[in-house]
Scaffold this motif. Structure first.
Motif, mmCIF file in Angstrom:
data_model
loop_
_atom_site.group_PDB
_atom_site.id
_atom_site.type_symbol
_atom_site.label_atom_id
_atom_site.label_comp_id
_atom_site.label_asym_id
_atom_site.label_seq_id
_atom_site.Cartn_x
_atom_site.Cartn_y
_atom_site.Cartn_z
ATOM 1 N N VAL A 5 0.846 -1.188 0.000
ATOM 2 C CA VAL A 5 0.000 0.000 0.000
ATOM 3 C C VAL A 5 0.881 1.237 0.000
ATOM 4 N N SER A 6 1.965 1.165 0.751
ATOM 5 C CA SER A 6 2.771 2.368 0.852
ATOM 6 C C SER A 6 3.507 2.664 -0.461
ATOM 7 N N PHE A 7 3.982 1.665 -1.184
ATOM 8 C CA PHE A 7 4.617 1.954 -2.479
ATOM 9 C C PHE A 7 3.584 2.516 -3.458
ATOM 10 N N LEU A 8 2.380 1.936 -3.449
ATOM 11 C CA LEU A 8 1.311 2.452 -4.304
ATOM 12 C C LEU A 8 1.008 3.912 -3.957
ATOM 13 N N ASP A 9 0.922 4.209 -2.667
ATOM 14 C CA ASP A 9 0.657 5.597 -2.259
ATOM 15 C C ASP A 9 1.777 6.536 -2.693
ATOM 16 N N GLN A 10 3.015 6.047 -2.584
ATOM 17 C CA GLN A 10 4.157 6.841 -3.043
ATOM 18 C C GLN A 10 4.020 7.188 -4.527
ATOM 19 N N LEU A 11 3.586 6.198 -5.299
ATOM 20 C CA LEU A 11 3.426 6.400 -6.746
ATOM 21 C C LEU A 11 2.290 7.375 -7.034
#
Lengths: 302, 302
Positions: A5-11
């Motif tokens: 979730v956090s990598f997706l949010d970063q993107l």
């Protein structure tokens, strides 16, 4: 899961991917697309000497070909069929009534002749077979298309709609195995110049259900599928970014594709997950392409 | 009709398009794709000074957004919904049984959260509205995606899956009308440098059914849609290759999109039918790009 979730949010925060409200269905920014285009060109430069025939299919294929391909036997859960409204004014009024009441309006939709392409090479085999027997030394094709797989996920590397570039070799067993061996080496070099960590391992496709578990272990035992994996969401469970597949004579049998000497053709392919490699680059080199290592920028932008 | 079949056959014979067995669903050769890419770059050069934000969506969109867009009210016959199998081993066995007996297996497919994109700009409006009110002077977007329309045809210029490039302007009435006016002029110049014959005319969308006839004539009366038409299949009935659309505040209302000063935003777009322009070039300059006029080759390949 949190890391995903956090990598997706970063993107999303960096504006590279754009939320559409459906997991696995994202818009892409111009910067994201530029990386895809440059990686696409890099693949072309690695494969150029082979002189593959370029073919591009739209993101849908003939349903009859799809049904015959055997995909529904192995991966029914991933397929996407396209359905359309074929009614009249009265049917239309009913449809709009359902819609306005928040009811299911899917009963009005009829299955069309189009199915979403599950992998770039599926529309190719019937086309190649229609040309008749392969010439001496077989054939080599260069493909790229949007593909669909119904596997909603918060992992940005598991999209429902994504692009797959492929080289597909058709010929004798020895020819197609030599092709796969060459790309197993080239694939390592390609990901190496992108300065990404990777490993290559034997793998299996996500076959459906109880019978699928046996198909998966048989595929592994025979070494039919290898993957080049890069950590994207998780260091523990890296993501398959390239895959190297030997289909034996499965597609040759299915489509009546024969070699110049009249044997059933064998086929193999190398597939490149375009979004997955772009995401690996953003993960390892940062979301700002201007800040990527100069050596890497030279490889991609010259 | 004969003229249409014959142009399609010419394209198949030249290998530019590849028959898939479904009308309106074709593979493309490398030469065809190269023309698409060069035309794409030419559009970019005509629009560059405006500094549009580049966004690329996949060929599918969020079904909830699609339902809210109003598309099903106007064009239910063209939409394509994506359906998937969500069953277990027993359901899978039933599906395969249906398939092997040549029976309809569509009852097993359930409507998913994904609908095929009917025009490149449909996924854009909800995304733009989520950003809040427009900045002063509004916004401008640059889009390209594969689109789907269920209208099987032997006319190669009427594909079920095709690419649409779009610039979309959001702002006040005056801003978006000025944008449309500028592109009405640029579009003429663009098709002029491609050395294609054309005319620009008021037009209407293919609204469905009895009520649709009234919507169509209202759209024409208000001059909301113009098309740039080029003879592709037929000299008598030329093909819309570019369209210039003023949506008034339809999408602004639908998505709660407002200008900097808090008024409901107006929107307009210019759409480029990528395959249609490529086909127009092949029709008027021949199927061999090497034999195209030197002046045209310079425009496209530099």
């Amino acid at each position: 899961m949190d890391a995903q979730v956090s990598f997706l949010d970063q993107l999303f925060d960096a504006g590279l991917l754009i939320d559409t409200g459906v997991p696995g269905l994202y818009g892409r920014s111009g910067a994201f697309e530029d990386v895809i285009d440059r990686f696409d060109a890099l693949i072309t430069s690695f494969g150029r000497q082979d002189g593959a025939e370029v073919v591009r299919f739209p993101p849908g294929m003939n349903r009859a070909h799809f049904e015959r391909s055997g995909y529904l036997k192995s991966f029914p859960q991933l397929a996407g069929t396209v359905h359309c409204f074929c009614g009249d004014d009265a049917g239309h009024a009913d449809l709009l009534q359902c819609l306005s009441e928040g009811k299911d309006w899917s009963a009005r939709q009829e299955m069309s002749d189009v199915v979403l392409t599950p992998a770039a090479c599926y529309p190719l085999y019937p086309m190649a077979a229609k040309r008749g027997a392969l010439p001496a030394n077989g054939r080599l094709f260069d493909l790229l298309s949007y593909c669909f797989r119904h596997e909603p996920s918060q992992d940005p590397a598991r999209m429902q709609m994504f692009r797959m570039r492929e080289y597909v070799r058709m010929g004798t067993r020895d020819e197609v195995l030599a092709f796969r061996e060459a790309w197993l080496q080239r694939g390592r070099e390609l990901i190496g110049v992108l300065e990404l960590p990777f490993e290559v391992d034997v793998a299996n496709d996500p076959f459906f259900g109880r019978a699928g578990r046996m198909m998966a272990s048989s595929q592994r035992d025979q070494g039919l599928k290898f993957e080049l994996l890069v950590p994207v969401n998780s260091a523990v469970k890296p993501t398959a970014c390239l895959s190297f597949n030997y289909h034996q004579d499965h597609f040759g049998q299915t489509w009546g594709l024969t070699t110049a000497s009249g044997e059933t053709a064998h086929t193999a392919c190398v597939g490149f997950g375009m979004e997955r490699v772009a995401l690996a680059l953003f993960r390892h080199h940062g979301v700002d392409v201007e800040a990527w290592p100069r050596s890497l920028r030279r490889v991609l932008w010259g």
